[in-house]
Enzyme design. Structure first.
Site, mmCIF file in Angstrom:
data_model
loop_
_atom_site.group_PDB
_atom_site.id
_atom_site.type_symbol
_atom_site.label_atom_id
_atom_site.label_comp_id
_atom_site.label_asym_id
_atom_site.label_seq_id
_atom_site.Cartn_x
_atom_site.Cartn_y
_atom_site.Cartn_z
ATOM 1 N N HIS A 116 0.899 -1.084 0.012
ATOM 2 C CA HIS A 116 -0.121 0.155 -0.105
ATOM 3 C C HIS A 116 0.663 1.195 -0.194
ATOM 4 C CE1 HIS A 116 -3.691 2.283 0.863
ATOM 5 N NE2 HIS A 116 -2.707 3.149 1.688
ATOM 6 N N GLU A 117 1.753 1.352 0.940
ATOM 7 C CA GLU A 117 2.551 2.499 1.262
ATOM 8 C C GLU A 117 3.576 2.683 -0.096
ATOM 9 O OE1 GLU A 117 1.777 4.573 2.851
ATOM 10 O OE2 GLU A 117 0.611 3.221 4.423
ATOM 11 N N HIS A 151 1.917 4.573 -2.630
ATOM 12 C CA HIS A 151 2.094 6.070 -2.643
ATOM 13 C C HIS A 151 3.274 6.489 -2.896
ATOM 14 C CE1 HIS A 151 -1.894 6.351 -0.664
ATOM 15 N NE2 HIS A 151 -1.320 5.514 0.591
#
Length: 373
Positions: free
Chosen positions: A25-26, A29
């Site tokens: 997920h990170e 980003h």
């Protein structure tokens, strides 16, 4: 020994699974942010004090933190890990420095950077399902009725052994998994089941009964049932094999089923058809991770795919401090032609944080109640 069993059987699988999902997920980003020219100051797996880490050549601090219940990417110019802009600090930046902040990037770049996290979770789920389908195939059973349970919705509707279910509310079904998936999230909701009997099609109306079942690990789950025993439960099933392309398509479909099922569950909560005690937090996830670990690596990987979709959807909730809240801010900015004021954003972030913490407390209370019960 009991403590050691809890650590090896539950905590370690939980931490490994959650850390993988948070990392992906990170990383979504991070990659899109860097591609957009936004400087990243920290990439953390976990919250709280740093356990270990290093700083790369771009000035990003990569670290493992003490509390393994999430993670964050902090961009240059952010006030905290929730990517709230540091309104006071931004005033002292040069135009060149401001262009490297999340707040100073073009609107579409900010939106892409924020959306990349949940999208990465969905892509991970698709990849996991595709690999599992390619390697193991899928165990399926034809939707043929082997037995009808007495006093069930199917019995009341006139379903008979040997009937083949071919559609639910007009949607064609292929396997009994399609039936189970459709019916389980529709307790007390009228559905029309199309069956084939001796070459003729019949439409039968029935209402799935809200039923609490106990799985193989003793967990109680509430769902809708129509009372059909299939050939799968009689030990008659087959294994479908998929080419890599077909496996990817099946992975997309499976991910879509989880998304639609989640929204249906939320709708059932709102209408009162399902109880809120089905919502689970970190304790229940840890428990599920340990239970799946007893079934083998494939079961753990499949759980990771399901949780990855859940994390993606959770982060897309339109709540400030979550990715969905940021996207709502950007949508408002696109409509207004300018961002919300710093004061309004600060209030929204505080409300959003309170909502997220309240949800976590409620889910954890459900977990504890479930364990005690």
């Amino acid at each position: 020994m009991a403590i050691l069993g809890v650590i090896t059987g539950y905590l370690i699988p939980f931490i490994l699974v959650l850390s993988l999902l948070v990392f992906v997920h990170e990383m979504g980003h991070y990659l899109v942010g860097r591609w957009s020219g936004i400087r990243v100051t920290a990439f953390s797996i976990g919250f709280g004090p740093e356990i270990a880490g290093f700083t790369d050549g771009h000035g990003t601090r990569w670290k493992l933190s003490l509390i393994p219940l999430g993670g964050y990417v902090r961009f240059f110019g952010d006030e905290d890990a929730s990517s709230r802009p540091d309104a006071a600090g931004l005033k002292f930046l040069t135009p060149e420095e401001r262009a490297q902040t999340l707040a100073g990037a073009k609107l579409w770049k900010r939106a892409a950077t924020v959306a990349a996290g949940p999208i990465a979770n969905f892509l991970l789920a698709i990849v996991i399902f595709a690999v599992l389908f390619s390697v193991y195939g899928r165990v399926v059973a034809d939707p043929v009725v082997a037995e009808v349970r007495p006093e069930s919705a199917a019995a009341a509707a006139g379903v008979q052994p040997g009937d083949r279910l071919i559609a639910l509310d007009g949607s064609t079904i292929r396997t009994f998994d399609d039936v189970r998936r459709y019916v389980s999230i529709r307790p007390e909701t009228p559905i029309v089941v199309t069956i084939e009997r001796e070459g003729h099609k019949l439409d039968l109306s029935m209402v799935p009964k809200r039923t609490e079942i106990t799985d193989q690990f003793g967990n109680k789950v509430e769902m809708g049932l129509i009372g059909i025993v299939t050939n799968e439960e009689k030990g008659k099933f087959r294994v479908e094999k998929f080419s890599p392309v077909q496996a990817v398509a099946e992975g997309v479909t499976e991910t879509g089923h989880i998304v639609s099922g989640t929204f249906r569950y939320i709708g059932n909560l709102v209408t009162g058809r399902m109880k809120a005690d089905q919502l689970g937090g970190p304790v229940r996830v840890a428990q599920a991770s340990g239970q799946m670990a007893t079934l083998g690596i494939a079961a753990v990987i499949q759980l990771a795919a399901v949780l990855s979709v859940s994390i993606g959807l959770l982060n897309l909730m339109p709540v400030p401090v979550l990715d969905g809240g940021h996207l709502v801010f950007y949508a408002i900015e696109a409509i207004r032609g300018k961002p919300l004021g710093a004061g309004a954003q600060d209030v929204a972030f505080r409300i959003g944080l309170a909502m997220v913490l309240s949800l976590m407390v409620f889910a954890t209370w459900n977990d504890i109640t479930n364990l005690i019960g």
